[in-house]
Design a protein around this motif. Structure first.
Motif, PDB file in Angstrom:
ATOM      1  N   ALA A  97     -14.272  63.008  22.404  1.00  0.00           N
ATOM      2  CA  ALA A  97     -14.064  63.901  23.361  1.00  0.00           C
ATOM      3  C   ALA A  97     -14.260  65.341  23.194  1.00  0.00           C
ATOM      4  CB  ALA A  97     -12.776  63.532  24.373  1.00  0.00           C
ATOM      5  N   MET A  98     -13.804  65.662  21.764  1.00  0.00           N
ATOM      6  CA  MET A  98     -13.776  66.946  21.281  1.00  0.00           C
ATOM      7  C   MET A  98     -15.399  67.234  20.988  1.00  0.00           C
ATOM      8  SD  MET A  98     -12.276  68.245  17.784  1.00  0.00           S
ATOM      9  CE  MET A  98     -10.635  67.496  18.405  1.00  0.00           C
ATOM     10  N   VAL A  99     -15.773  66.383  20.481  1.00  0.00           N
ATOM     11  CA  VAL A  99     -17.245  66.406  19.975  1.00  0.00           C
ATOM     12  C   VAL A  99     -18.258  66.649  21.466  1.00  0.00           C
ATOM     13  CG1 VAL A  99     -19.228  65.689  18.778  1.00  0.00           C
ATOM     14  CG2 VAL A  99     -17.018  65.488  17.856  1.00  0.00           C
ATOM     15  N   GLN A 100     -18.126  65.932  22.298  1.00  0.00           N
ATOM     16  CA  GLN A 100     -18.723  65.887  23.672  1.00  0.00           C
ATOM     17  C   GLN A 100     -18.499  67.387  24.477  1.00  0.00           C
ATOM     18  OE1 GLN A 100     -17.660  62.326  26.002  1.00  0.00           O
ATOM     19  NE2 GLN A 100     -19.775  61.295  25.076  1.00  0.00           N
ATOM     20  N   ALA A 101     -17.267  67.706  24.382  1.00  0.00           N
ATOM     21  CA  ALA A 101     -17.036  68.909  24.935  1.00  0.00           C
ATOM     22  C   ALA A 101     -17.722  70.203  24.009  1.00  0.00           C
ATOM     23  CB  ALA A 101     -15.547  69.222  24.824  1.00  0.00           C
ATOM     24  N   ALA A 102     -17.986  70.071  22.887  1.00  0.00           N
ATOM     25  CA  ALA A 102     -18.693  71.101  21.969  1.00  0.00           C
ATOM     26  C   ALA A 102     -20.199  70.872  22.443  1.00  0.00           C
ATOM     27  CB  ALA A 102     -18.380  70.784  20.647  1.00  0.00           C
ATOM     28  N   GLY A 103     -20.646  69.807  22.751  1.00  0.00           N
ATOM     29  CA  GLY A 103     -22.201  69.786  23.120  1.00  0.00           C
ATOM     30  C   GLY A 103     -22.268  70.347  24.613  1.00  0.00           C
ATOM     31  N   GLU A 104     -21.343  70.010  25.395  1.00  0.00           N
ATOM     32  CA  GLU A 104     -21.161  70.767  26.921  1.00  0.00           C
ATOM     33  C   GLU A 104     -21.209  72.056  26.874  1.00  0.00           C
ATOM     34  OE1 GLU A 104     -21.509  69.107  29.619  1.00  0.00           O
ATOM     35  OE2 GLU A 104     -21.108  67.023  29.258  1.00  0.00           O
ATOM     36  N   TYR A 105     -20.243  72.848  25.884  1.00  0.00           N
ATOM     37  CA  TYR A 105     -20.216  74.070  25.964  1.00  0.00           C
ATOM     38  C   TYR A 105     -21.781  74.817  25.074  1.00  0.00           C
ATOM     39  CZ  TYR A 105     -15.305  73.416  26.256  1.00  0.00           C
ATOM     40  OH  TYR A 105     -13.994  72.956  26.559  1.00  0.00           O
ATOM     41  N   ALA A 106     -22.188  74.074  24.128  1.00  0.00           N
ATOM     42  CA  ALA A 106     -23.320  74.558  23.636  1.00  0.00           C
ATOM     43  C   ALA A 106     -24.555  74.290  24.460  1.00  0.00           C
ATOM     44  CB  ALA A 106     -23.376  73.972  22.394  1.00  0.00           C
ATOM     45  N   GLY A 107     -24.775  73.430  25.242  1.00  0.00           N
ATOM     46  CA  GLY A 107     -25.796  73.115  26.158  1.00  0.00           C
ATOM     47  C   GLY A 107     -25.810  74.128  27.158  1.00  0.00           C
ATOM     48  N   LEU A 108     -24.563  74.262  27.778  1.00  0.00           N
ATOM     49  CA  LEU A 108     -24.814  75.361  28.846  1.00  0.00           C
ATOM     50  C   LEU A 108     -25.204  76.886  28.418  1.00  0.00           C
ATOM     51  CD1 LEU A 108     -21.392  74.727  30.583  1.00  0.00           C
ATOM     52  CD2 LEU A 108     -23.558  74.231  31.432  1.00  0.00           C
ATOM     53  N   GLN A 109     -24.990  77.129  26.981  1.00  0.00           N
ATOM     54  CA  GLN A 109     -25.286  78.469  26.565  1.00  0.00           C
ATOM     55  C   GLN A 109     -26.864  78.459  26.202  1.00  0.00           C
ATOM     56  OE1 GLN A 109     -23.745  81.512  26.263  1.00  0.00           O
ATOM     57  NE2 GLN A 109     -22.073  80.594  27.383  1.00  0.00           N
ATOM     58  N   MET A 110     -27.251  77.239  25.853  1.00  0.00           N
ATOM     59  CA  MET A 110     -28.741  77.126  25.445  1.00  0.00           C
ATOM     60  C   MET A 110     -29.745  76.890  26.776  1.00  0.00           C
ATOM     61  SD  MET A 110     -28.422  74.622  22.259  1.00  0.00           S
ATOM     62  CE  MET A 110     -30.217  74.316  22.179  1.00  0.00           C
ATOM     63  N   GLY A 111     -29.100  76.799  27.787  1.00  0.00           N
ATOM     64  CA  GLY A 111     -29.658  76.605  29.167  1.00  0.00           C
ATOM     65  C   GLY A 111     -30.148  75.227  29.170  1.00  0.00           C
ATOM     66  N   LEU A 112     -29.622  74.190  28.769  1.00  0.00           N
ATOM     67  CA  LEU A 112     -29.692  72.688  28.998  1.00  0.00           C
ATOM     68  C   LEU A 112     -28.984  72.028  29.945  1.00  0.00           C
ATOM     69  CD1 LEU A 112     -30.634  71.875  24.884  1.00  0.00           C
ATOM     70  CD2 LEU A 112     -32.012  72.388  26.929  1.00  0.00           C
ATOM     71  N   ILE A 183      -8.866  68.604  22.993  1.00  0.00           N
ATOM     72  CA  ILE A 183     -10.389  68.391  23.391  1.00  0.00           C
ATOM     73  C   ILE A 183     -10.982  69.790  23.671  1.00  0.00           C
ATOM     74  CG2 ILE A 183     -11.776  67.440  25.294  1.00  0.00           C
ATOM     75  CD1 ILE A 183      -9.478  65.196  25.548  1.00  0.00           C
ATOM     76  N   PHE A 184     -10.217  70.706  24.227  1.00  0.00           N
ATOM     77  CA  PHE A 184     -10.928  71.937  24.428  1.00  0.00           C
ATOM     78  C   PHE A 184     -10.827  72.986  23.404  1.00  0.00           C
ATOM     79  CE2 PHE A 184      -8.850  69.987  28.294  1.00  0.00           C
ATOM     80  CZ  PHE A 184      -9.890  69.938  29.206  1.00  0.00           C
ATOM     81  N   SER A 185      -9.657  72.867  22.658  1.00  0.00           N
ATOM     82  CA  SER A 185      -9.603  73.952  21.375  1.00  0.00           C
ATOM     83  C   SER A 185     -10.587  73.443  20.295  1.00  0.00           C
ATOM     84  CB  SER A 185      -8.016  74.008  21.034  1.00  0.00           C
ATOM     85  OG  SER A 185      -7.666  72.734  20.626  1.00  0.00           O
ATOM     86  N   GLY A 186     -10.515  71.987  20.033  1.00  0.00           N
ATOM     87  CA  GLY A 186     -11.647  71.645  19.142  1.00  0.00           C
ATOM     88  C   GLY A 186     -12.723  71.860  19.275  1.00  0.00           C
ATOM     89  N   GLY A 187     -13.161  71.425  20.559  1.00  0.00           N
ATOM     90  CA  GLY A 187     -14.436  71.614  21.066  1.00  0.00           C
ATOM     91  C   GLY A 187     -15.001  73.084  21.135  1.00  0.00           C
ATOM     92  N   LEU A 188     -14.167  73.984  21.563  1.00  0.00           N
ATOM     93  CA  LEU A 188     -14.416  75.312  21.618  1.00  0.00           C
ATOM     94  C   LEU A 188     -14.664  75.697  19.998  1.00  0.00           C
ATOM     95  CD1 LEU A 188     -15.060  77.772  23.155  1.00  0.00           C
ATOM     96  CD2 LEU A 188     -12.819  78.357  23.139  1.00  0.00           C
ATOM     97  N   MET A 189     -13.767  75.482  19.097  1.00  0.00           N
ATOM     98  CA  MET A 189     -13.960  75.842  17.581  1.00  0.00           C
ATOM     99  C   MET A 189     -15.141  75.248  17.223  1.00  0.00           C
ATOM    100  SD  MET A 189     -11.210  75.045  14.577  1.00  0.00           S
ATOM    101  CE  MET A 189      -9.748  75.326  15.701  1.00  0.00           C
TER     102      MET A 189
END
Length: 264
Positions: A97-112, A183-189
């Motif tokens: 879930a941490m990895v998926q959260a990182a993908g969500e954060y990065a996808g939003l910034q990339m415009g995906l 989930i949130f702290s590791g994904g953001l890191m």
């Protein structure tokens, strides 16, 4: 005269209890744990694996509670085993879930944010980038022999928290809930370098748009952020395994710590 093999109803009940209670815990973990719970794995394979593990581990369990299977106490023990197995599988899913959260954060910034599809595993819509990182995390989990360590931890769980009719303590559940913050702290890191760089690029394009009004930020901004995001994502791939390896390794002791918390 040939020997006659007879089984009493009491012996049959003991054998069913020795198989069914471990089987329920194992099936609950297999139904929620990463890799094993994937929709691509047939249900018959999940049930067969749980039954095979139950048959192998049942002789090592020792004395079980003298509670009839068809009784209120027996039903309560079944519910306990379902909760324990599902919670153990969920605790291991925190890393994914941490990895998926990182993908969500990065996808939003990339415009995906629009690039999403239905994910049968989560039962909802998931971004493509989050799904890609989750697939890479599963491959790394298999490369680190995480599936074998998960089965070993499952076998050790019957010694850390034996099958009993005693109520489960609240300390383990509290420990599991507090671990959800990772989930949130590791994904953001994990996604922080990409997010910080793209945020700087967007800030620079915003300043350029104010300085030069004829500059069309809408026609240039998306390709720039997308290409920069892909480039940064390629650079971050080499750090994905070193980032996940200690978290996978820490997940198995946490499962046993969670079980110890249920005994207090």
């Amino acid at each position: 005269m040939p020997a006659v093999f007879s089984v009493t109803s009491e012996q049959l009940g003991i054998w069913m209890v020795a198989f069914l209670w471990p089987f329920v815990r194992m099936l609950a973990l297999i139904s929620t744990a990463p890799i094993f719970s994937e929709a691509a794995v047939p249900r018959t394979a999940k049930v067969g694996l749980a039954a095979l593990l139950a048959i192998a581990i049942a002789p090592t369990l020792g004395a079980l509670p003298a509670v009839p299977l068809v009784s209120a106490g027996g039903f309560w023990i079944l519910i306990q085993q379902v909760l324990i197995g599902a919670a153990m599988g969920f605790s291991m899913r925190l890393v994914f879930a941490m990895v998926q959260a990182a993908g969500e954060y990065a996808g939003l910034q990339m415009g995906l944010s629009f690039a999403s599809f239905f994910d049968p595993t989560s039962g909802g819509t998931t971004m493509v980038l989050a799904r890609l990182l989750n697939a890479l995390a599963m491959l790394l989990f298999l490369a680190f022999d995480g599936h074998l360590m998960l089965i070993m931890t499952l076998a050790e769980s019957f010694h850390a928290l034996p099958i009993a009719d005693a109520p489960l303590a609240a300390g383990g559940w509290f420990l599991l809930v507090t671990a959800g913050s990772q989930i949130f702290s590791g994904g953001l890191m994990l996604a922080l370098p990409l997010i910080a760089t793209l945020l700087t690029i967007n800030l620079a394009m915003g300043i350029l748009n104010r300085v030069s009004p004829q500059f069309s930020i809408f026609s240039v901004g998306f390709p720039v952020t997308l290409l920069a995001g892909m480039f940064l994502l390629q650079l971050l791939m080499q750090y994905l395994a070193p980032f996940l390896a200690p978290r996978f390794a820490a997940g198995f002791p946490f499962m046993l710590e969670f079980l110890q918390g249920l005994r207090r």
